[in-house]
Each structure stands twice: as C-alpha cells, then as structure tokens.
Scaffold this motif. Structure first.
Motif, mmCIF file in Angstrom:
data_model
loop_
_atom_site.group_PDB
_atom_site.id
_atom_site.type_symbol
_atom_site.label_atom_id
_atom_site.label_comp_id
_atom_site.label_asym_id
_atom_site.label_seq_id
_atom_site.Cartn_x
_atom_site.Cartn_y
_atom_site.Cartn_z
ATOM 1 N N CYS A 6 0.831 -1.208 0.000
ATOM 2 C CA CYS A 6 0.000 0.000 0.000
ATOM 3 C C CYS A 6 0.870 1.264 0.000
ATOM 4 N N ASP A 36 0.719 3.881 1.660
ATOM 5 C CA ASP A 36 0.918 4.462 3.002
ATOM 6 C C ASP A 36 2.415 4.560 3.342
ATOM 7 N N HIS A 83 -1.351 -4.427 4.404
ATOM 8 C CA HIS A 83 -0.792 -4.126 5.732
ATOM 9 C C HIS A 83 -1.918 -3.872 6.728
ATOM 10 N N CYS A 107 -4.724 -0.408 7.556
ATOM 11 C CA CYS A 107 -4.716 0.261 6.263
ATOM 12 C C CYS A 107 -6.007 1.080 6.060
ATOM 13 N N GLY A 108 -5.840 2.354 5.726
ATOM 14 C CA GLY A 108 -6.993 3.219 5.519
ATOM 15 C C GLY A 108 -7.859 2.766 4.359
ATOM 16 N N SER A 109 -7.230 2.246 3.320
ATOM 17 C CA SER A 109 -7.970 1.792 2.135
ATOM 18 C C SER A 109 -8.846 0.577 2.466
HETATM 19 ZN ZN LIG Z 1 -2.907 1.150 3.406
#
Ligand SMILES: [Zn+2]
Length: 230
Positions: free
Chosen positions: A43, A45, A100, A124-126
């Motif tokens: 990701c 990030d 992650h 993970c924000g996604s």
């Molecule tokens: Zn992420």
C-alpha cells in the motif's frame, strides 16, 4: 511484540530480520545485491517503506512501486514489464508484496499512532474504508474515475462480503482477502510478463505487513518465500 499482534500473527518476523535473511539468501545463492533490484506491491501508506537495508544493498536507490492503495499491483503488465526490463544482466528481481494492518500499543487492530498525531489513525486506511463501504452497501454504486484505485479495492473485497461482515474482526479477514487478491493479480501479471525476460531470477516475498506505533518496529507475516530462475 504487542500482545494482540502476537495473538494473530505469532509467526511474524521483524522487517529488519526479513531484509537481513533475504539478503543472506541472495548471497548464499551466489547472487549479489549489485545485480539485484527490488519492487513492492504494498500500500502507498508511508509507514510501509521502512526497508532501508534493501535500499542500501541493491543496485537502485529504491524499489519500483508496483502497488497502489491496499497493495494491489495497479501498475499492471506495463509497470511489471518496465520493472523487469531494469534488472541487471543475469540479475535478480525481488518483489515484496501484500496488504498491511496496524496494531496499537493499547490493542486496537487496524490503527496506529503516527508521529505527532493525538489519536490513532486507520492502517490500512484503504481496506478500512472498503469494509465500511461494503457494510453500508455502497459497493454497487461505484464508478468514480477520481477514486479509481479504491473502487477496485472495494470490488475485490466485495466478493467476500459475507465472510468479512460476519467475522468478529472484519479488518483482519479483509486483510487476508486483500492478500489473496494481491497475490492473484500479481501472479497473473507475472505469468504474462516473465516469458519476455528469459534468464532473470525472481524472488517473491509475499505476506502481511504489520505496522506498529511510530516508535516501534514493524513486522511481516510471510506467506510466500520463493526464488525462481526464469
Ligand atoms: Zn494502506
């Protein structure tokens, strides 16, 4: 290692150990870092890029970034072919991939404390946002070119809607499903790209990257560790 982290990822090793082991393996095979480059399908990030040892040992200043948010290899076949065309003669292309997940010191899963933030934020924000979209049934209405990558993440994870929503901790199972989706996509892209690059060596390290609060070490739960002579 935090208690919650060791409960779910008891076999995870530190990112520094992962790099040292992989570099030792490359060396033992008679290959060397000067003839190796590496790529990530992790990701976007910023917490995911603590791989200084790889950067120091290999023939390029950093990894080729194959992944977008969540870690899916959004660069596709074109990006993979570009990466493989950069491999030194008789050299190695190492690919580290996976989703992650964050763990905080106080036991929150899917979050980390980032430096100079008062509260923990999604990690993970996604994947976290995808779980919310799936729960709220937003998945079907998506066709937003300004959010292309997240649209795809939601589409992939929606295939496991029941499993994710019924799990006691949806972010954990969504991370597992993200791993499967990333690996499946990567395998497909590699199958199509590798025949164009005979003679190169490939290292594949797949797994789940585990982030902890900004002051702590990150970990990697290895699911695939494979070296291929193409
Ligand atoms: Zn992420």
């Amino acid at each position: 290692m935090y208690e919650a982290l060791s409960k779910y990822y008891s076999n995870a090793i530190s990112i520094s150990k992962l790099q040292i082991n992989a570099c030792a393996e490359i060396h033992n095979k008679g290959w060397n870092g000067d003839h190796s480059i590496w790529a990530t399908s992790l990701c976007s990030d910023e917490v995911n890029f603590g791989f200084q040892h790889f950067n120091e040992k290999m023939a390029a200043p950093g990894p080729f970034i194959l992944g977008g948010i969540s870690g899916l290899p959004f660069v596709g076949k074109t990006g993979m072919k570009a990466f493989l065309s950069h491999v030194p003669t008789n050299g190695l292309a190492l690919i580290v991939y996976g989703p992650h997940i964050g763990f905080t010191k106080d036991g929150l899963i899917g979050k980390v404390y980032r430096k100079n933030q008062q509260k923990p934020s999604s990690c993970c924000g996604s994947i976290s946002a995808a779980v919310i979209a799936i729960r709220e049934n937003h998945a079907g209405a998506l066709d937003d070119p300004s959010d292309y990558q997240q649209t795809k993440v939601i589409q992939y994870l929606s295939m496991y809607k029941e499993e994710i929503l019924q799990h006691e901790n949806p972010i954990l199972i969504a991370t597992e499903k993200a791993y499967e989706s990333i690996e499946e996509n990567l395998n497909h892209i590699l199958e199509e790209s590798l025949p164009l690059f005979p003679g190169i060596r490939i290292g594949l390290i797949g797994g789940i990257q585990i982030n902890t609060d900004f002051w702590g070490e990150d970990y990697f739960d290895i699911r695939r560790y494979e070296w291929i002579q193409n």
